[in-house]
Design a protein around this motif. Structure first.
Motif, PDB file in Angstrom:
ATOM      1  N   ASP A   1       0.835  -1.205   0.000  1.00  0.00           N
ATOM      2  CA  ASP A   1       0.000   0.000   0.000  1.00  0.00           C
ATOM      3  C   ASP A   1       0.864   1.247   0.000  1.00  0.00           C
ATOM      4  O   ASP A   1       1.835   1.361   0.751  1.00  0.00           O
ATOM      5  CB  ASP A   1      -0.896   0.043   1.240  1.00  0.00           C
ATOM      6  CG  ASP A   1      -1.974  -1.015   1.221  1.00  0.00           C
ATOM      7  OD1 ASP A   1      -2.497  -1.297   0.135  1.00  0.00           O
ATOM      8  OD2 ASP A   1      -2.264  -1.578   2.292  1.00  0.00           O
TER       9      ASP A   1
ATOM     10  N   SER B   1       0.096   4.871   0.983  1.00  0.00           N
ATOM     11  CA  SER B   1      -0.969   5.636   1.633  1.00  0.00           C
ATOM     12  C   SER B   1      -0.784   7.120   1.389  1.00  0.00           C
ATOM     13  O   SER B   1       0.342   7.626   1.345  1.00  0.00           O
ATOM     14  CB  SER B   1      -0.980   5.358   3.139  1.00  0.00           C
ATOM     15  OG  SER B   1       0.257   5.724   3.722  1.00  0.00           O
TER      16      SER B   1
ATOM     17  N   TYR C   1      -7.958   2.150  -3.053  1.00  0.00           N
ATOM     18  CA  TYR C   1      -8.786   1.688  -1.940  1.00  0.00           C
ATOM     19  C   TYR C   1      -9.005   2.832  -0.960  1.00  0.00           C
ATOM     20  O   TYR C   1      -8.138   3.700  -0.793  1.00  0.00           O
ATOM     21  CB  TYR C   1      -8.088   0.536  -1.199  1.00  0.00           C
ATOM     22  CG  TYR C   1      -7.886  -0.705  -2.021  1.00  0.00           C
ATOM     23  CD1 TYR C   1      -8.766  -1.779  -1.921  1.00  0.00           C
ATOM     24  CD2 TYR C   1      -6.812  -0.819  -2.897  1.00  0.00           C
ATOM     25  CE1 TYR C   1      -8.582  -2.932  -2.683  1.00  0.00           C
ATOM     26  CE2 TYR C   1      -6.618  -1.965  -3.656  1.00  0.00           C
ATOM     27  CZ  TYR C   1      -7.509  -3.012  -3.552  1.00  0.00           C
ATOM     28  OH  TYR C   1      -7.324  -4.140  -4.303  1.00  0.00           O
TER      29      TYR C   1
ATOM     30  N   ARG D   1     -10.176  -0.213   3.125  1.00  0.00           N
ATOM     31  CA  ARG D   1      -9.651  -1.168   2.140  1.00  0.00           C
ATOM     32  C   ARG D   1     -10.744  -1.664   1.185  1.00  0.00           C
ATOM     33  O   ARG D   1     -10.702  -2.777   0.692  1.00  0.00           O
ATOM     34  CB  ARG D   1      -8.990  -2.366   2.819  1.00  0.00           C
ATOM     35  CG  ARG D   1      -7.761  -2.042   3.662  1.00  0.00           C
ATOM     36  CD  ARG D   1      -6.670  -1.365   2.832  1.00  0.00           C
ATOM     37  NE  ARG D   1      -5.356  -1.453   3.455  1.00  0.00           N
ATOM     38  CZ  ARG D   1      -4.919  -0.672   4.445  1.00  0.00           C
ATOM     39  NH1 ARG D   1      -5.738   0.256   4.945  1.00  0.00           N
ATOM     40  NH2 ARG D   1      -3.706  -0.807   4.934  1.00  0.00           N
TER      41      ARG D   1
ATOM     42  N   PHE E   1      -5.379   4.394  -0.380  1.00  0.00           N
ATOM     43  CA  PHE E   1      -4.224   3.542  -0.593  1.00  0.00           C
ATOM     44  C   PHE E   1      -4.140   3.187  -2.079  1.00  0.00           C
ATOM     45  O   PHE E   1      -5.130   2.797  -2.688  1.00  0.00           O
ATOM     46  CB  PHE E   1      -4.334   2.250   0.224  1.00  0.00           C
ATOM     47  CG  PHE E   1      -4.426   2.482   1.699  1.00  0.00           C
ATOM     48  CD1 PHE E   1      -3.285   2.555   2.482  1.00  0.00           C
ATOM     49  CD2 PHE E   1      -5.667   2.640   2.315  1.00  0.00           C
ATOM     50  CE1 PHE E   1      -3.372   2.776   3.845  1.00  0.00           C
ATOM     51  CE2 PHE E   1      -5.764   2.856   3.674  1.00  0.00           C
ATOM     52  CZ  PHE E   1      -4.608   2.926   4.452  1.00  0.00           C
TER      53      PHE E   1
ATOM     54  N   ARG F   1      -2.444   0.685  -4.911  1.00  0.00           N
ATOM     55  CA  ARG F   1      -1.771  -0.583  -5.131  1.00  0.00           C
ATOM     56  C   ARG F   1      -1.506  -0.767  -6.621  1.00  0.00           C
ATOM     57  O   ARG F   1      -2.276  -0.329  -7.466  1.00  0.00           O
ATOM     58  CB  ARG F   1      -2.618  -1.758  -4.626  1.00  0.00           C
ATOM     59  CG  ARG F   1      -2.719  -1.841  -3.106  1.00  0.00           C
ATOM     60  CD  ARG F   1      -3.521  -3.066  -2.680  1.00  0.00           C
ATOM     61  NE  ARG F   1      -3.671  -3.132  -1.225  1.00  0.00           N
ATOM     62  CZ  ARG F   1      -4.368  -4.063  -0.584  1.00  0.00           C
ATOM     63  NH1 ARG F   1      -4.990  -5.013  -1.285  1.00  0.00           N
ATOM     64  NH2 ARG F   1      -4.454  -4.058   0.730  1.00  0.00           N
TER      65      ARG F   1
END
Length: 794
Positions: free
Chosen positions: A463, A465, A502, A506, A536, A538
């Motif tokens: 992740d 952030s 996300y 999440r 987040f 990814r």
């Protein structure tokens, strides 16, 4: 301004446009000796594209005027069409979700269904039966389609019936969109073309309603009607990549909290026209003009590429005030609703080089192919210097794309080129790809795919952030170091990498999920509507979902990400930063310019000049030659090259939107960003050429580097002596540059006199013949020019 305020003009319309006051000309043509690879570029006539066609009542009369009960039981034409559209939605979603024959970007995928949503809305207004009307495939209750289209789709739902929302969509996504369609870039796979080749493909696209078609190498740019997205993406052989043309004009008026604070503001003093840029004093070009008797008057013109030149209608006033020359050649204008940033650039350049006889302008907002052609057209116009402030978000990180190649083309012809480095600070990632070993099945509507996530080097986690303020838009651009089909053909990217966003719980809220097949580029846009501001990011590699599927594709070696919207995006980890400069500004022959507000320059503070916090950092490695050869080791270029001033006065730019546009309180707006620094530096180059008309672009670049005032990279500990990736070689100095040029010329005259007796050889280096230079309009070396003064050069 109406709903279609972003419409573009056609070639015919622009050719027929009347000349404005002065010598402004409106032309559309291809350069006589700088043509693209195709033999013929077809510029079809534009036409109104009717997007929402009402279905006729095939029975005649109204829906209740029927002959008998049997006919009354038959469904109306509107009901039939509505039912057909509803039924087509899931099937079309399956066809367009990672299609097997083309790389279709996520935004076009979403726009197709926004168009279908509008058609269903219009049919309901025409009188769909109540039972059918309740069947809305895009409702919040339809979880499958809601997931398949992402949250952004539901935010933009209804944009085609709301002009304000449509314009906001264009701004947030950096797209050229109107009710007539959206500007796209398409890559041609000639091995898949039908009979007729590229010309046949162009004719077919024209028959489908695509307009403004331009081609450069294997890229076609055009405006695509929304109702043809699915057809062009799945039914036209020969198109390998299709994506929205996200043209990112560098922001010109950053929020107050991003602006530096420095010396005392300088009320504009009129040296030429109504107002003169304070950047003139900051660069010492005001003194340089006096000492070395230069003003740009010996040049033919300076070319500019931006969004538009005069769609707001202020050019005539500026000519009357003396802030623009009488002669401005508009090779291609922007469209209604644009900001005339090109005009603002010209104002700044004319302040620094007030003897310039002419400017030339070409919009950069009609796709990458048109941008590249515009660069060649400005060179063909005779402009010795060219400047732009536009970046396409899909320009490649790890190879020179078509726009970068156009830049190298014209610099090779003796034209000096200057670009804005960008206003995105440290908002990038450049690191080796690290498979985490963490796999997850991503369910997007009815589609389930297995991904292995990348382990971010800086965080040690899958992740990344960050904080995204509510009502702000984030666009992430991912590249990985595999083949770029758009640039050099071949297999293109062989591994499928996607991006996922996300929320704090999440929960997947947005994604970029175009297939491989084309370029190693993935773009994702998301507007945060709240309630949280924690997210987040990814990065996932698509892996084989079940045993027996084709072998897993190789991992990439290197990845790069740029997060657009630094002015609205604050990361939790303040030490997490990377490059945000890429694309044609990073071309080897280009001079990418960082920005320092004039108030923070030595001329106004007696301290070392400070770079603006939003000025973009370089650099990404180059892994590929444009011909498709992978380099033995990556090329690391120096970018940005130098810094120029911003925050200076103009008459009209940027358009007045807040009090931040007037820093001094003098009633004149301030032009911020690297969009302002690049034209300042370009105008200094014009003064240098005025002094030495035979100096080459590479020599100008070296001169600016050698005479720049060293600056510090605030993101690194200690003072960074010499070049750094935030400030380049430092802040330009006009007087120092011309002083060194004058000294160099004096030294060269002495050497050239001796060389004349030695047959035109450089006695100090033992080589470098100057034969073949006499009579050429562009000399490769001012040294050779001097040699030719002393002897006949063949």
């Amino acid at each position: 301004m109406g709903d279609d305020s972003l419409k573009g003009g056609t070639a015919a319309e622009m050719q027929a446009a009347p000349q404005t006051a002065g010598l402004t000309t409106i032309r559309n043509r291809d350069p006589p000796e700088l043509r693209p690879d195709v033999d013929e570029i077809i510029e079809p006539q534009d036409s109104q594209t009717e997007l929402w066609v009402e279905q006729p009542n095939t029975r005649g009369g109204n829906d209740t005027d029927v002959a008998d009960d049997t006919e009354r039981d038959l469904p109306s034409a509107v009901d039939v069409r509505y039912a057909q559209l509803v039924k087509s939605v899931p099937e079309t979603a399956r066809r367009l979700f990672k299609p097997s024959n083309i790389q279709l970007d996520t935004l076009l995928y979403q726009l197709h269904f926004l168009h279908i949503e509008q058609r269903l809305f219009d049919l309901r207004r025409q009188g769909v039966s109540a039972a059918l009307a309740r069947n809305d495939p895009f409702s919040a209750d339809n979880g499958t389609m809601r997931l398949a289209l992402g949250q952004s789709f539901h935010h933009w739902r209804g944009l085609f019936r709301d002009g304000t929302k449509l314009r906001q969509f264009a701004k947030d996504t950096a797209t050229q969109v109107s009710t007539e369609g959206i500007v796209v870039d398409m890559a041609i796979d000639e091995s898949r073309l039908e009979r007729g080749g590229v010309k046949g493909l162009t004719l077919k696209l024209t028959s489908l309603g695509l307009t403004g078609i331009k081609q450069f190498q294997r890229v076609i740019s055009a405006r695509l009607p929304f109702d043809k997205i699915a057809f062009v993406s799945t039914m036209i052989p020969g198109i390998r990549v299709i994506r929205t043309a996200m043209a990112d004009i560098i922001p010109s008026s950053p929020p107050r909290d991003t602006l530096p604070t420095g010396g005392n503001p300088m009320i504009a003093v009129s040296l030429v026209g109504n107002v003169t840029s304070q950047g003139d004093r900051a660069m010492d070009t005001d003194l340089a003009r006096q000492i070395y008797n230069v003003d740009g008057s010996s040049l033919t013109c300076i070319g500019a590429l931006s969004d538009s030149y005069d769609v707001r209608g202020n050019a005539a006033i500026l000519r009357e005030l003396g802030d623009l020359p009488e002669d401005v050649a508009v090779l291609k204008e922007g469209v209604e609703g644009m900001s005339d940033e090109g005009q603002g650039m010209m104002e700044l350049m004319y302040d620094v080089a007030p003897g310039l006889p002419k400017f030339a302008f070409h919009t950069a907002f009609w796709g990458q192919a048109d941008f590249a052609l515009g660069i060649l057209l400005l060179a063909a116009e005779g402009c010795e210097v060219i400047a732009d402030d536009v970046r396409y978000r899909a320009e490649p990180f790890f190879v020179d794309g078509i726009i970068a190649q156009a830049v190298d083309n014209v610099t090779g012809l003796g034209r000096a080129y200057y670009s804005s480095a960008g206003n995105y600070g440290d908002s990038g990632i450049s690191e080796a790809y690290h498979p985490s070993g963490i796999n997850d099945t991503i369910s997007i509507g009815g589609f389930e795919t297995v991904y292995e996530f990348h382990l971010f080097n800086q965080t040690g986690d899958i992740d990344f952030s960050f904080t995204l303020p509510i009502n702000r838009t984030l666009t992430s651009v991912l590249n990985w170091d595999q083949g770029y089909f758009t640039v050099f053909g071949g297999d293109g990217a062989i591994t499928d990498m996607d991006t996922f966003l996300y929320d704090e719980n999440r929960t997947l809220v947005e994604f970029g999920i175009s297939s491989k097949l084309g370029d190693p580029i993935e773009i994702m846009s998301y507007k945060n509507l709240g309630p949280s501001d924690q997210f987040f990011l990814r990065i996932g590699k698509l892996v084989s979902p079940t045993p027996g599927d084709p072998p897993e594709k190789p991992d990439p070696n290197w990845i790069g990400v740029v997060l657009f919207g630094l002015n609205s995006l604050t990361r939790k980890n303040e030490d997490f930063f990377g490059p945000a400069t890429y694309g044609h500004s990073y071309a080897a022959s280009n001079t990418a310019c960082c920005a320092a507000e004039y108030l923070n320059t030595t001329a106004f503070t007696n301290k070392t000049t400070e770079v603006n916090g939003f000025s973009s950092r370089g650099v990404f490695p180059i892994y590929w030659h444009p011909n498709g050869t992978r380099l033995e080791s990556p090329e690391i270029r120096e970018s940005p090259v130098v810094c120029g001033p911003d925050g200076a006065n103009t008459n009209f730019f940027p358009p007045r939107v807040s009090n931040i546009s007037d820093r001094e309180g003098d009633g004149l707006p301030n032009f911020f960003g690297t969009s302002a620094s690049a034209p300042h530096v370009a105008a200094l180059a014009a003064l240098i050429i005025d002094y030495d008309p035979h100096i080459s672009p590479a020599e100008i670049k070296a001169l600016l580097q050698e005479t720049a005032q060293d600056m510090d990279d605030p993101g690194q500990p200690g003072f960074q002596v010499g070049f750094d990736n935030r400030t380049g070689y430092g802040f330009v100095n006009g007087t120092a540059a011309l002083e060194q040029l004058a000294k160099t010329q004096t030294d060269r005259v002495r050497v050239a006199a001796a060389a004349a007796a030695a047959g035109g050889r450089r006695l100090d280096e033992g080589g470098g013949e100057c034969s073949g230079y006499r009579g050429r309009t562009q000399l490769k070396s001012s040294w050779c020019w001097l040699v030719c003064l002393f002897q006949a050069c063949d």
